[in-house]
Design a protein around this motif. Structure first.
Motif, PDB file in Angstrom:
ATOM      1  N   VAL A  11      35.734  44.655  35.358  1.00  0.00           N
ATOM      2  CA  VAL A  11      35.360  45.483  34.548  1.00  0.00           C
ATOM      3  C   VAL A  11      35.044  47.050  35.485  1.00  0.00           C
ATOM      4  O   VAL A  11      34.718  46.914  36.977  1.00  0.00           O
ATOM      5  CB  VAL A  11      33.899  45.341  33.966  1.00  0.00           C
ATOM      6  CG1 VAL A  11      34.140  43.962  33.002  1.00  0.00           C
ATOM      7  CG2 VAL A  11      32.829  45.010  35.089  1.00  0.00           C
ATOM      8  N   GLN A  12      34.984  48.182  34.850  1.00  0.00           N
ATOM      9  CA  GLN A  12      34.796  49.442  35.475  1.00  0.00           C
ATOM     10  C   GLN A  12      33.431  49.679  34.939  1.00  0.00           C
ATOM     11  O   GLN A  12      33.477  49.951  33.868  1.00  0.00           O
ATOM     12  CB  GLN A  12      36.147  50.160  35.362  1.00  0.00           C
ATOM     13  CG  GLN A  12      35.911  51.670  35.955  1.00  0.00           C
ATOM     14  CD  GLN A  12      37.290  52.408  35.798  1.00  0.00           C
ATOM     15  OE1 GLN A  12      38.453  52.222  36.032  1.00  0.00           O
ATOM     16  NE2 GLN A  12      37.225  53.551  34.992  1.00  0.00           N
ATOM     17  N   LEU A  13      32.581  50.597  35.609  1.00  0.00           N
ATOM     18  CA  LEU A  13      31.505  51.140  35.375  1.00  0.00           C
ATOM     19  C   LEU A  13      31.517  52.614  35.906  1.00  0.00           C
ATOM     20  O   LEU A  13      31.853  52.799  37.091  1.00  0.00           O
ATOM     21  CB  LEU A  13      30.344  50.488  35.779  1.00  0.00           C
ATOM     22  CG  LEU A  13      30.049  48.987  35.421  1.00  0.00           C
ATOM     23  CD1 LEU A  13      28.822  48.220  35.985  1.00  0.00           C
ATOM     24  CD2 LEU A  13      29.939  48.855  33.931  1.00  0.00           C
ATOM     25  N   GLU A  14      31.343  53.615  34.906  1.00  0.00           N
ATOM     26  CA  GLU A  14      31.012  55.019  35.461  1.00  0.00           C
ATOM     27  C   GLU A  14      29.845  55.497  35.099  1.00  0.00           C
ATOM     28  O   GLU A  14      29.168  55.281  34.049  1.00  0.00           O
ATOM     29  CB  GLU A  14      32.118  55.672  34.646  1.00  0.00           C
ATOM     30  CG  GLU A  14      33.407  55.357  35.211  1.00  0.00           C
ATOM     31  CD  GLU A  14      34.580  55.989  34.388  1.00  0.00           C
ATOM     32  OE1 GLU A  14      35.107  57.265  34.485  1.00  0.00           O
ATOM     33  OE2 GLU A  14      35.004  55.320  33.188  1.00  0.00           O
ATOM     34  N   LYS A  15      29.170  56.107  36.071  1.00  0.00           N
ATOM     35  CA  LYS A  15      27.840  56.908  36.039  1.00  0.00           C
ATOM     36  C   LYS A  15      27.783  58.210  36.790  1.00  0.00           C
ATOM     37  O   LYS A  15      28.243  58.005  37.820  1.00  0.00           O
ATOM     38  CB  LYS A  15      26.892  56.105  36.200  1.00  0.00           C
ATOM     39  CG  LYS A  15      25.321  56.541  35.904  1.00  0.00           C
ATOM     40  CD  LYS A  15      24.313  55.712  36.248  1.00  0.00           C
ATOM     41  CE  LYS A  15      24.255  55.560  37.741  1.00  0.00           C
ATOM     42  NZ  LYS A  15      23.017  54.749  38.325  1.00  0.00           N
ATOM     43  N   LEU A  20      32.166  52.257  39.773  1.00  0.00           N
ATOM     44  CA  LEU A  20      32.171  50.921  40.471  1.00  0.00           C
ATOM     45  C   LEU A  20      33.102  49.892  39.574  1.00  0.00           C
ATOM     46  O   LEU A  20      32.920  49.918  38.561  1.00  0.00           O
ATOM     47  CB  LEU A  20      30.538  50.653  40.273  1.00  0.00           C
ATOM     48  CG  LEU A  20      30.209  49.182  40.806  1.00  0.00           C
ATOM     49  CD1 LEU A  20      28.760  49.351  41.233  1.00  0.00           C
ATOM     50  CD2 LEU A  20      30.423  47.959  39.776  1.00  0.00           C
ATOM     51  N   VAL A  21      33.700  49.142  40.500  1.00  0.00           N
ATOM     52  CA  VAL A  21      34.480  48.321  40.011  1.00  0.00           C
ATOM     53  C   VAL A  21      34.200  46.657  40.311  1.00  0.00           C
ATOM     54  O   VAL A  21      33.896  46.543  41.631  1.00  0.00           O
ATOM     55  CB  VAL A  21      36.105  48.478  40.243  1.00  0.00           C
ATOM     56  CG1 VAL A  21      37.154  47.303  39.878  1.00  0.00           C
ATOM     57  CG2 VAL A  21      36.443  49.652  39.711  1.00  0.00           C
ATOM     58  N   ILE A  22      34.178  45.876  39.606  1.00  0.00           N
ATOM     59  CA  ILE A  22      33.904  44.378  39.771  1.00  0.00           C
ATOM     60  C   ILE A  22      35.117  43.587  39.479  1.00  0.00           C
ATOM     61  O   ILE A  22      35.830  43.721  38.615  1.00  0.00           O
ATOM     62  CB  ILE A  22      32.520  44.092  38.840  1.00  0.00           C
ATOM     63  CG1 ILE A  22      31.460  44.855  39.012  1.00  0.00           C
ATOM     64  CG2 ILE A  22      32.324  42.697  39.249  1.00  0.00           C
ATOM     65  CD1 ILE A  22      30.362  44.658  38.147  1.00  0.00           C
ATOM     66  N   ASP A  23      35.428  42.926  40.500  1.00  0.00           N
ATOM     67  CA  ASP A  23      36.386  41.635  40.550  1.00  0.00           C
ATOM     68  C   ASP A  23      37.784  42.291  40.183  1.00  0.00           C
ATOM     69  O   ASP A  23      38.398  41.778  39.067  1.00  0.00           O
ATOM     70  CB  ASP A  23      35.957  40.646  39.470  1.00  0.00           C
ATOM     71  CG  ASP A  23      34.966  39.603  40.100  1.00  0.00           C
ATOM     72  OD1 ASP A  23      34.718  40.021  41.320  1.00  0.00           O
ATOM     73  OD2 ASP A  23      34.538  38.832  39.626  1.00  0.00           O
ATOM     74  N   PRO A  24      38.586  43.187  40.690  1.00  0.00           N
ATOM     75  CA  PRO A  24      39.830  43.516  40.794  1.00  0.00           C
ATOM     76  C   PRO A  24      40.933  42.544  41.071  1.00  0.00           C
ATOM     77  O   PRO A  24      41.300  42.782  42.341  1.00  0.00           O
ATOM     78  CB  PRO A  24      39.995  44.889  41.351  1.00  0.00           C
ATOM     79  CG  PRO A  24      38.917  44.701  42.477  1.00  0.00           C
ATOM     80  CD  PRO A  24      37.944  43.948  41.845  1.00  0.00           C
ATOM     81  N   GLY A  25      40.872  41.441  40.314  1.00  0.00           N
ATOM     82  CA  GLY A  25      41.824  40.181  40.968  1.00  0.00           C
ATOM     83  C   GLY A  25      43.066  40.419  40.566  1.00  0.00           C
ATOM     84  O   GLY A  25      43.569  41.316  39.999  1.00  0.00           O
ATOM     85  N   ALA A  26      43.879  39.242  40.769  1.00  0.00           N
ATOM     86  CA  ALA A  26      45.223  39.094  40.708  1.00  0.00           C
ATOM     87  C   ALA A  26      45.712  39.112  39.192  1.00  0.00           C
ATOM     88  O   ALA A  26      46.761  39.130  38.665  1.00  0.00           O
ATOM     89  CB  ALA A  26      45.834  37.976  41.249  1.00  0.00           C
ATOM     90  N   PHE A  27      44.862  39.000  38.299  1.00  0.00           N
ATOM     91  CA  PHE A  27      45.015  38.874  36.882  1.00  0.00           C
ATOM     92  C   PHE A  27      44.702  40.275  36.320  1.00  0.00           C
ATOM     93  O   PHE A  27      44.990  40.479  35.050  1.00  0.00           O
ATOM     94  CB  PHE A  27      44.138  37.753  35.983  1.00  0.00           C
ATOM     95  CG  PHE A  27      44.421  36.308  36.250  1.00  0.00           C
ATOM     96  CD1 PHE A  27      45.707  36.129  37.231  1.00  0.00           C
ATOM     97  CD2 PHE A  27      43.971  35.545  35.737  1.00  0.00           C
ATOM     98  CE1 PHE A  27      46.020  34.724  37.666  1.00  0.00           C
ATOM     99  CE2 PHE A  27      44.311  34.057  35.960  1.00  0.00           C
ATOM    100  CZ  PHE A  27      45.276  33.686  36.782  1.00  0.00           C
ATOM    101  N   SER A  28      44.078  41.102  36.983  1.00  0.00           N
ATOM    102  CA  SER A  28      43.634  42.506  36.345  1.00  0.00           C
ATOM    103  C   SER A  28      44.898  43.368  36.849  1.00  0.00           C
ATOM    104  O   SER A  28      45.963  42.886  37.459  1.00  0.00           O
ATOM    105  CB  SER A  28      42.619  43.194  37.413  1.00  0.00           C
ATOM    106  OG  SER A  28      42.769  43.163  38.588  1.00  0.00           O
TER     107      SER A  28
END
Length: 210
Positions: A11-15, A20-28
């Motif tokens: 997931v990507q959060l913007e403010k 901020l990006v959480i868990d940019p894994g191999a399936f992303s």
């Protein structure tokens, strides 16, 4: 805060102009971490942690930093001195203007014969919680829960009970790459009817304002 769903558990959060990006894994998506000012990783499994994606994000933005648990941090810290931070349950920190609390210690049980790795969840701005691969209930209110809807380590009754226990205002699915389109309506129906919270689903690339 703007939430953008990426593939699987990313997931990507913007403010305030920060990302901020959480868990940019191999399936992303291959570019899931690019443009991030801060990156968070919940645990070492490849669908959440893909070293090449993190290196690309850190190389592209020399001001970006990574917060994660020790097993991931030790892989990247030597190449990015001062930019990789090790965190654990109970820690709090500020990442690119986002206030983050760390909750949880272990990955959910896949099978008793398999060792459990460390897993942490992140509560961002006292509002959005991403648990990684665990059904961690943070000791704080949650407005938006990123709900791991389908995994080798869970079943839908556990997901329903987790939603009931956390009691968020809303929940959006993550950990959904294993779930086929034909099964989606089944999950949507039971989670919406039994979860006790507003349950939604974002297609990868789509956003919601929180």
């Amino acid at each position: 805060m703007k939430l953008t769903k990426r593939l699987h558990s990313c997931v990507q959060l913007e403010k305030d102009g920060h990302t901020l990006v959480i868990d940019p894994g191999a399936f992303s998506e291959p570019d899931a971490g690019l443009g991030a000012d801060a990156l968070l990783v919940t645990h070492e499994h490849p669908d959440h942690f893909e070293e090449g994606r993190l290196r690309a994000a850190l190389d592209t933005n020399p001001a970006a930093s990574l917060w994660t648990l020790r097993s991931v941090a030790e892989r990247l810290a030597p190449a990015y001195p001062g930019r990789v931070h090790t965190v654990g349950h109970g820690d709090t920190f500020t990442a690119a203007g986002f206030e983050v609390q760390v909750h949880g210690e272990l990955h959910a049980v896949i099978h008793p014969d398999l060792p459990r790795v460390t897993n942490v969840g992140y509560l961002v701005d006292a509002s959005l919680f991403h648990p990684g691969d665990a059904l961690t209930v943070p000791d704080a209110p949650v407005e938006t829960l990123m709900l791991p809807v389908h995994a080798p380590w869970n079943k839908v009754s556990e997901v329903i009970d987790y939603l009931r226990e956390v009691k968020p205002r809303r929940a959006f699915d993550v950990h959904d790459a294993y779930l086929s389109d034909i099964a989606r309506p089944v999950y949507d129906t039971v989670l919406g009817a039994l979860g006790g919270a507003d349950h939604g689903r974002l297609t990868a690339g789509h956003s919601a304002d929180l």
